[in-house]
Design an enzyme around this catalytic site. Structure first.
Site: not given
Ligand SMILES: [Zn+2]
Length: 380
Positions: A67, A69, A104, A138-139, A167, A353
């Site tokens: 992903h 995003d 991520d 995805e997030e 991931e 994150h």
């Molecule tokens: Zn991810």
């Protein structure tokens, strides 16, 4: 000169593609793969960007999944550098690529893309199909994202044999863990009922906060299960509590709990709801429960993909990876039901994150080497 993997990751990180925006990340992937003969398909859906890029035809079919995003950076003042710096910094005398999405999962994206590129350049006549699917949601809630791409694959009868997701999968050291499954996700709002009243007339009231506290303790004493050979135990968590009128002299009659259960393959939406109700009933606690499964558990117990990937990790890093199904859910949950061997292998997950997100530069280069080796073992 940066290694090409770091160059690609760096370009991606510099783009502030907060969910569900792509803001040009897909274009970087297209520019890498289109000139060497990949077929490029845009499957955008509303504001979500989706890309499917494949090379070759027929089986076996290996699909990388990623992903573009990222989660929001939060307050910029908490970051040591620009959150979208996308450059190498020195941290504890080690080179790291710094910025939101570095772990991520733009680092993983870069490793997957560059592995595809070098593999196809070296072996343009490889057997089967290799490719990558990327989404920009995805997030977020995944609406119009990977599930949409899965429909495209199903409708065109291109079911991947293997899905490798870049991931973060490692726990402490790069190479220590492959995620071959993830627990399912269940969310509920539980309203615990008491009786409102004056704080000085406690015998005339029932404090809903005390009732909620009894319920939480009862849930901790009565776990849903004790785990399986493949999965950790299902975990009940309370994420938010709300109660009280704001006044100091009122016993609250309602307490609302927002709860989450990460569940293994012993559980389902139905069994979790039944368990919550049974615990409340046994302890004579009045509750109104509204809850839904928002992702099913999935697992790939064995298969050639796990064997080959483990071998490649050992060859590149001299580490034997463990298999595990811990951590948050991933878009693998949409792919696995196709019957596809689905596993995740990427960098160390400890910084995802967070502020000052970064990834070890050397790990990304080795990640690309591992992916390329996997392609060579599976397709030559
Ligand atoms: Zn991810």
């Amino acid at each position: 000169m940066k290694h090409p993997v770091l160059e690609i990751a760096s370009k991606l990180i510099k783009i502030p593609s907060v969910t569900p925006c792509d803001k040009g990340c897909m274009q970087i992937a297209k520019d890498l793969l289109a000139p060497i003969g990949f077929s490029i398909e845009d499957h955008n859906h509303k504001e979500v960007s989706n890309l499917l890029a494949t090379h070759g035809s027929g089986s076996p079919f290996l699909l990388f999944l990623g992903h573009t995003d990222v989660v929001p950076e939060g307050d910029r003042r908490d970051w040591e550098h620009d959150p979208f710096l996308g450059e190498i910094i020195l941290h504890e005398n080690t080179e790291y690529l710094y910025g939101r999405g570095s772990s991520d999962m733009k680092g993983g994206d870069a490793a997957m893309l560059y592995a595809l590129k070098t593999f196809v350049q070296k072996h343009p006549m490889h057997q089967g199909t290799v490719g990558i699917a990327l989404t920009s949601n995805e997030e977020g809630d995944a609406v119009g994202a990977t599930p949409y791409l899965v429909e495209v694959l199903k409708n065109s009868q291109r079911i991947p044999d293997f899905c490798l997701i870049g991931e973060c999968s490692c726990d402490k050291v790069f190479g220590d863990s492959i995620k071959n499954g993830r627990r399912g996700d269940f969310n509920a709002t539980i309203e615990v009922l008491g009786q409102q009243g004056h704080v000085a007339l406690e015998q005339e009231a029932k404090n809903a906060i005390f009732e909620a506290s009894r319920f939480i303790s009862a849930m901790q004493e009565n776990p849903l299960d004790h785990g399986t050979k493949d999965f950790p135990k299902s975990s009940f968590q309370v994420s938010n509590i709300h109660a009280g009128t704001g006044a100091d002299n009122v016993i609250p009659g309602r307490c609302t709990l927002r709860c989450n259960v990460r569940f293994n393959d012993l559980q389902s939406e139905k069994s979790i709801l039944e368990h919550l109700k049974a615990v409340a009933c046994r302890h004579e606690i009045k509750v109104i429960i509204e809850g839904h499964e928002e992702g099913l558990p999935f697992i790939t117990k064995e298969g050639i993909l796990i064997e080959v990937l483990s071998q490649c990790i050992e060859e590149v890093l001299s580490i034997k990876p463990a298999l595990g199904a811990t951590g948050g859910t991933s878009d693998g949950r949409f792919i696995r039901p196709l019957g596809t061997q689905t596993i995740e292998f990427g960098p160390v997950s400890t910084r995802i994150h967070k502020v000052n997100e970064m990834v070890k530069a050397e790990d990304l280069i080795n990640l690309y080497r591992i992916y390329e080796k996997c392609l060579e073992k599976l397709f030559l």
